[in-house]
Structures are given as structure tokens and as C-alpha cells.
Design a protein around this motif. Structure first.
Motif, PDB file in Angstrom:
ATOM      1  N   UNK A  71       0.834  -1.203   0.000  1.00 23.86           N
ATOM      2  CA  UNK A  71       0.000   0.000   0.000  1.00 23.86           C
ATOM      3  C   UNK A  71       0.865   1.247   0.000  1.00 23.86           C
ATOM      4  N   UNK A  72       1.940   1.223   0.755  1.00 23.79           N
ATOM      5  CA  UNK A  72       2.817   2.389   0.850  1.00 23.79           C
ATOM      6  C   UNK A  72       3.442   2.730  -0.503  1.00 23.79           C
ATOM      7  N   UNK A  73       3.878   1.704  -1.231  1.00 31.91           N
ATOM      8  CA  UNK A  73       4.490   1.942  -2.543  1.00 31.91           C
ATOM      9  C   UNK A  73       3.471   2.494  -3.533  1.00 31.91           C
ATOM     10  N   UNK A  74       2.260   1.946  -3.504  1.00 33.60           N
ATOM     11  CA  UNK A  74       1.234   2.420  -4.434  1.00 33.60           C
ATOM     12  C   UNK A  74       0.789   3.835  -4.091  1.00 33.60           C
ATOM     13  N   UNK A  75       0.673   4.110  -2.803  1.00 34.91           N
ATOM     14  CA  UNK A  75       0.300   5.459  -2.376  1.00 34.91           C
ATOM     15  C   UNK A  75       1.365   6.464  -2.789  1.00 34.91           C
ATOM     16  N   UNK A  76       2.626   6.127  -2.568  1.00 34.36           N
ATOM     17  CA  UNK A  76       3.716   7.021  -2.931  1.00 34.36           C
ATOM     18  C   UNK A  76       3.749   7.281  -4.431  1.00 34.36           C
ATOM     19  N   UNK A  77       3.471   6.243  -5.215  1.00 34.59           N
ATOM     20  CA  UNK A  77       3.468   6.399  -6.674  1.00 34.59           C
ATOM     21  C   UNK A  77       2.354   7.335  -7.115  1.00 34.59           C
ATOM     22  N   UNK A  78       1.167   7.169  -6.539  1.00 31.83           N
ATOM     23  CA  UNK A  78       0.054   8.063  -6.882  1.00 31.83           C
ATOM     24  C   UNK A  78       0.376   9.495  -6.472  1.00 31.83           C
ATOM     25  N   UNK A  79       0.986   9.670  -5.313  1.00 34.79           N
ATOM     26  CA  UNK A  79       1.373  11.019  -4.880  1.00 34.79           C
ATOM     27  C   UNK A  79       2.366  11.630  -5.863  1.00 34.79           C
ATOM     28  N   UNK A  99      -9.641  -3.034  -1.214  1.00 39.38           N
ATOM     29  CA  UNK A  99      -9.412  -1.911  -2.134  1.00 39.38           C
ATOM     30  C   UNK A  99     -10.051  -0.631  -1.599  1.00 39.38           C
ATOM     31  N   UNK A 100     -11.136  -0.774  -0.853  1.00 39.75           N
ATOM     32  CA  UNK A 100     -11.799   0.408  -0.293  1.00 39.75           C
ATOM     33  C   UNK A 100     -10.865   1.124   0.677  1.00 39.75           C
ATOM     34  N   UNK A 101     -10.254   0.374   1.573  1.00 41.62           N
ATOM     35  CA  UNK A 101      -9.316   0.981   2.524  1.00 41.62           C
ATOM     36  C   UNK A 101      -8.142   1.612   1.786  1.00 41.62           C
ATOM     37  N   UNK A 102      -7.647   0.932   0.767  1.00 38.39           N
ATOM     38  CA  UNK A 102      -6.518   1.473   0.009  1.00 38.39           C
ATOM     39  C   UNK A 102      -6.896   2.774  -0.695  1.00 38.39           C
ATOM     40  N   UNK A 103      -8.092   2.806  -1.245  1.00 36.07           N
ATOM     41  CA  UNK A 103      -8.528   3.989  -1.980  1.00 36.07           C
ATOM     42  C   UNK A 103      -8.530   5.250  -1.146  1.00 36.07           C
ATOM     43  N   UNK A 104      -8.832   5.112   0.134  1.00 35.75           N
ATOM     44  CA  UNK A 104      -8.840   6.270   1.035  1.00 35.75           C
ATOM     45  C   UNK A 104      -7.453   6.899   1.120  1.00 35.75           C
ATOM     46  N   UNK A 105      -6.418   6.087   0.980  1.00 36.80           N
ATOM     47  CA  UNK A 105      -5.049   6.602   1.001  1.00 36.80           C
ATOM     48  C   UNK A 105      -4.671   7.285  -0.314  1.00 36.80           C
ATOM     49  N   UNK A 106      -5.315   6.893  -1.403  1.00 31.62           N
ATOM     50  CA  UNK A 106      -4.932   7.394  -2.726  1.00 31.62           C
ATOM     51  C   UNK A 106      -5.607   8.702  -3.104  1.00 31.62           C
ATOM     52  N   UNK A 107      -6.752   8.981  -2.489  1.00 35.85           N
ATOM     53  CA  UNK A 107      -7.524  10.171  -2.855  1.00 35.85           C
ATOM     54  C   UNK A 107      -6.997  11.393  -2.094  1.00 35.85           C
ATOM     55  N   UNK A 108      -7.075  12.546  -2.723  1.00 29.77           N
ATOM     56  CA  UNK A 108      -6.579  13.777  -2.101  1.00 29.77           C
ATOM     57  C   UNK A 108      -7.531  14.250  -1.011  1.00 29.77           C
ATOM     58  N   UNK A 109      -7.091  15.141  -0.130  1.00 24.94           N
ATOM     59  CA  UNK A 109      -8.003  15.765   0.830  1.00 24.94           C
ATOM     60  C   UNK A 109      -9.161  16.451   0.098  1.00 24.94           C
ATOM     61  N   UNK A 110     -10.368  16.231   0.589  1.00 20.03           N
ATOM     62  CA  UNK A 110     -11.605  16.759  -0.003  1.00 20.03           C
ATOM     63  C   UNK A 110     -11.900  16.146  -1.377  1.00 20.03           C
ATOM     64  N   UNK A 111     -11.271  15.002  -1.679  1.00 24.05           N
ATOM     65  CA  UNK A 111     -11.539  14.314  -2.931  1.00 24.05           C
ATOM     66  C   UNK A 111     -12.777  13.436  -2.847  1.00 24.05           C
ATOM     67  N   UNK A 112     -13.021  12.675  -3.927  1.00 24.95           N
ATOM     68  CA  UNK A 112     -14.213  11.841  -4.015  1.00 24.95           C
ATOM     69  C   UNK A 112     -13.817  10.388  -4.258  1.00 24.95           C
ATOM     70  N   UNK A 113     -14.478   9.507  -3.532  1.00 24.29           N
ATOM     71  CA  UNK A 113     -14.219   8.081  -3.678  1.00 24.29           C
ATOM     72  C   UNK A 113     -15.507   7.391  -4.116  1.00 24.29           C
ATOM     73  N   UNK A 114     -15.438   6.674  -5.238  1.00 25.70           N
ATOM     74  CA  UNK A 114     -16.615   6.012  -5.798  1.00 25.70           C
ATOM     75  C   UNK A 114     -16.447   4.502  -5.655  1.00 25.70           C
ATOM     76  N   UNK A 115     -17.379   3.878  -4.947  1.00 30.38           N
ATOM     77  CA  UNK A 115     -17.352   2.423  -4.757  1.00 30.38           C
ATOM     78  C   UNK A 115     -18.439   1.785  -5.615  1.00 30.38           C
ATOM     79  N   UNK A 116     -18.012   0.917  -6.550  1.00 32.29           N
ATOM     80  CA  UNK A 116     -18.946   0.253  -7.457  1.00 32.29           C
ATOM     81  C   UNK A 116     -18.769  -1.266  -7.421  1.00 32.29           C
ATOM     82  N   UNK A 117     -17.530  -1.731  -7.312  1.00 33.76           N
ATOM     83  CA  UNK A 117     -17.253  -3.157  -7.447  1.00 33.76           C
ATOM     84  C   UNK A 117     -17.663  -4.017  -6.272  1.00 33.76           C
ATOM     85  N   UNK A 118     -17.631  -3.469  -5.054  1.00 35.36           N
ATOM     86  CA  UNK A 118     -17.970  -4.255  -3.869  1.00 35.36           C
ATOM     87  C   UNK A 118     -19.487  -4.272  -3.670  1.00 35.36           C
TER      88      UNK A 118
END
Length: 201
Positions: A71-79, A99-118
Motif C-alpha cells: 500500500x505504501x508503494x502504491x500510495x507514494x506512486x500516486x502522490x 481496495x476500499x481501505x486502500x482507496x482512502x489513502x490514494x484520494x486527495x483531501x476533499x476528494x471523491x471516492x466512488x465504490x462500485x465493485x464491492x
């Protein structure tokens, strides 16, 4: 249809960045729709063939979870890809609860997270609600869509049919008697989209 609906509910804007978790049929369609919105598209998956196909559907950047294996590597890459802020929109299309927990790390402050697959209740994961709250993330869940989105989706495909290889999404055919195998291979991510052929003999 859910993809078009979800992206519009997220109010994706021209010039924003979207991270798409999952490069199956939904993820590939999401990449094309987001690209037509004028977004920068980052796709995350663990199957190389799907990532290769995502490039043909408009993905600007690909993150292979086998190479970026934490998760740390993927988060750093997105940043790094977003100038240190995170994605404006993250869309979960994996059906994997983690993936839901991971997505929270990838989105910017005040960003939007869309959950469809779960879509299956009862599957649990560890989750950091404090991070979600402190980042003031808007959570958008989509399982149904308004009826007129069927027409919008068909219009989108008609308009872009020569730009994106939609037919290549159906990369395996099975007889109706092989439906169990089709489901198993889909679940194992061995095929992007299985096609069930019903013979009229």
C-alpha cells in the motif's frame, strides 16, 4: 452504465486525475469514459495483460500491484504522479473489500471516492475511518443507475467505437454448459470479460 453514472456523480472535471482500481471490463470502460472527460487516468491492477489493454482505453499511467507490492508503494506512486496531493477521484471496480481501505489513502483531501465493485454484503476488511474523516473525503456508492444512462452509455460507445477497442474486452467464449468454468476463470482474473454463447441447435 454504472460507470458513466458513477463518474458523473463524482463530478469528474476536465484536468482532474482519477485512479481506477481494477482493469477488468468495468475498469477499462471507466478509463475510456474518464479520458473523454479530459481527466488524467491512472489504472491499478495485478494482471499485466489487463494493464496493457488499459493503455489502449486511455490510461495515462499504469500501476502493477505485483511491482508496487505494498500500500505504501502504491500510495507514494500516486502522490508522485499527482504532484504530491493525491487523486481527485478514486474509483473502486475490483470487488475486493481491501481496495476500499486502500482507496482512502490514494484520494486527495476533499476528494471523491466512488465504490462500485464491492456489491456483496458481509465481506469485511480493516479500515481507517479517522483518515477518511480528516481528509474530508466524499464517499459515493453506486449499484444502480437512472434509466436514461442506458441511452447515454450506448451513445458513448457509438461515438467512440473506433477510438477504443471495446470488442477486445470479450476475450474468451464459453458454451452455456461451461458457465462454471467461465465464472471461475473470471474470478481468478484469467479473462477480462467472458462471453457465454447459447447455441440455438
Amino acid at each position: 452504465m454504472r460507470i458513466n453514472f458513477g463518474i458523473e456523480k463524482a463530478n469528474l472535471q476536465y484536468g482532474e486525475t482519477i485512479v481506477i482500481q481494477g482493469a477488468g471490463g468495468l475498469g477499462l470502460n471507466a478509463a475510456a469514459v474518464a479520458k473523454e472527460f479530459g481527466a488524467t487516468v491512472i489504472v491499478i491492477d495485478g494482471v499485466e495483460s489487463r494493464l496493457t489493454m488499459a493503455k489502449t482505453f486511455g490510461a495515462d499511467y499504469l500501476i502493477n500491484i505485483n511491482e508496487y507490492d505494498t500500500l505504501e508503494k502504491r500510495t507514494q506512486t500516486v502522490l508522485e504522479l499527482t504532484g504530491g496531493k493525491g487523486a481527485d477521484v478514486v474509483m473502486e471496480l475490483t470487488g475486493v473489500p481491501a481496495a476500499f481501505n486502500e482507496g482512502i489513502h490514494l484520494v486527495r483531501p476533499a476528494g471523491r471516492y466512488v465504490s462500485i465493485g464491492n456489491i456483496f454484503p458481509g465481506k469485511m476488511m480493516s479500515f481507517d475511518p479517522g483518515l477518511m474523516t480528516r481528509k474530508s473525503i466524499t464517499i459515493i456508492s453506486v449499484v444502480r443507475y437512472n434509466p436514461w444512462y442506458l441511452n447515454k452509455a450506448l451513445q458513448f460507445i457509438s461515438k467512440t467505437i473506433h477510438k477504443y477497442p471495446f470488442a477486445d474486452m470479450l476475450d474468451a467464449e464459453f458454451d452455456l454448459s461451461e458457465i462454471g468454468e467461465a465464472l471461475d476463470r473470471s474470478a481468478k482474473r484469467e479473462v477480462t470479460r467472458a462471453c457465454i454463447v447459447v447455441s440455438r441447435d
